[in-house]
Design a protein around this motif. Structure first.
Motif, short mmCIF file in Angstrom:
data_model
loop_
_atom_site.label_atom_id
_atom_site.label_comp_id
_atom_site.label_asym_id
_atom_site.label_seq_id
_atom_site.Cartn_x
_atom_site.Cartn_y
_atom_site.Cartn_z
N ASN A 28 31.83 53.41 40.67
CA ASN A 28 31.06 52.30 40.11
C ASN A 28 30.63 51.28 41.15
O ASN A 28 29.65 50.57 40.95
CB ASN A 28 31.90 51.59 39.04
CG ASN A 28 32.19 52.50 37.87
OD1 ASN A 28 31.27 53.12 37.32
ND2 ASN A 28 33.45 52.63 37.49
N ASP A 47 28.47 59.90 37.67
CA ASP A 47 29.20 59.28 38.79
C ASP A 47 30.64 59.78 38.90
O ASP A 47 31.51 59.07 39.38
CB ASP A 47 29.16 57.75 38.66
CG ASP A 47 29.87 57.24 37.40
OD1 ASP A 47 30.36 58.07 36.61
OD2 ASP A 47 29.92 56.01 37.22
N ASN A 76 35.64 57.87 38.81
CA ASN A 76 34.20 57.62 38.74
C ASN A 76 33.82 56.45 39.63
O ASN A 76 34.58 55.52 39.86
CB ASN A 76 33.68 57.51 37.31
CG ASN A 76 34.15 56.27 36.61
OD1 ASN A 76 33.39 55.33 36.40
ND2 ASN A 76 35.42 56.23 36.26
N LYS A 94 23.10 54.92 41.54
CA LYS A 94 24.23 55.64 42.14
C LYS A 94 24.11 57.15 42.04
O LYS A 94 24.76 57.86 42.81
CB LYS A 94 25.55 55.16 41.56
CG LYS A 94 25.70 55.29 40.07
CD LYS A 94 26.98 54.61 39.62
CE LYS A 94 27.01 54.45 38.12
NZ LYS A 94 28.20 53.74 37.68
MG LIG Z 1 31.20 54.72 35.74
#
Ligand SMILES: [Mg+2]
Ligand SMILES: Nc1nc2c(ncn2[C@@H]2O[C@H](COP(=O)(O)OP(=O)(O)OP(=O)(O)O)[C@@H](O)[C@H]2O)c(=O)[nH]1
Length: 205
Positions: free
Chosen positions: A182, A95, A180, A21
């Motif tokens: 994910n 992230d 954030n 990511k």
């Molecule tokens: Mg995270």
């Protein structure tokens, strides 16, 4: 003021995202580039925790490998505290695309005299946007060696400053700063938030 390093957590497997990511884009830049750009406004020393050497080359930053493998972000915090030249590290994840230099400065200003300085947002702590001192190393090592990998598990062993929401709000947009990414759904959401923020900035200019 104590010297503080910025640390970008970039290990892990991105399992929920299904692909690395760190280099997915929000706006024009990869998330990890956005994070590095904010940290560069504040820190002379910036380290990448975990992740591969190629990530370090692309960002021009030193990569610190985890020393105790399989411990997740806590292992990254441990290895970078050992490697850092500075006494303290503000640790952030790769992230978190809306984190801000202003909030980083507030966290540092709150950290004097504490081993951990962590934001408290509603009922939640943000242990992956927190300042850690080298004095935490023994307590983190003990946690990792006992297979306790939750970052907050070692907090009872050290002096912790909880930074209140009122202080955080004065420095950042509290609704997005800790967002954030994910999952692919989070990524879509982040891209929408980013567009909205840019539109608001254009209107205000
Ligand atoms: Mg995270
Ligand atoms: N150094 C280090 N960083 C880690 C490790 N595991 C996760 N991270 C980082 O810690 C932050 C928070 O982790 P997650 O958001 O759960 O990322 P992840 O573990 O790659 O993702 P999932 O596999 O979906 O849980 C991210 O910036 C990760 O890159 C690790 O074992 N070592």
């Amino acid at each position: 003021m104590t010297e503080v390093a910025g640390v970008i957590l970039a290990g892990g497997k991105s399992r929920r995202m299904g692909t690395d990511k760190a280099f997915l884009t929000v706006g024009r830049e990869a998330m990890i580039e956005r994070v590095a750009a904010e940290l560069r406004k504040v820190f002379k020393e910036i380290l990448i925790s975990g992740g591969d050497e190629e990530t370090g080359r692309r960002l021009g930053l030193r990569v610190i490998p985890d020393l105790i493998k399989g411990g997740g972000p806590l292992s990254g915090i441990h290895a970078t505290l050992i490697a850092a030249q500075s006494d303290k590290c503000l640790v952030v994840p790769c992230d978190m695309p809306f984190l801000s230099a202003e909030l980083a400065k507030i966290m540092i200003s709150q950290s004097e005299g504490y081993d951990v300085t962590v934001p408290q947002h509603g009922d939640y702590l943000q242990p992956l946007f927190a300042v850690y001192s080298k004095s935490c190393i023994p307590a983190i090592e003990e946690a990792l060696n006992n297979n306790r990998h939750k970052v907050v598990d070692f907090y009872p062993r050290v002096r912790v400053k909880y930074v209140s929401e009122a202080i955080l709000k004065a420095a950042a947009d509290i609704d997005t700063v800790f967002f954030n990414v994910n999952t692919p759904f989070d990524l879509e959401k982040a891209r929408i938030i980013d567009k909205k923020k840019k539109k608001v900035r254009r209107v205000n200019c």
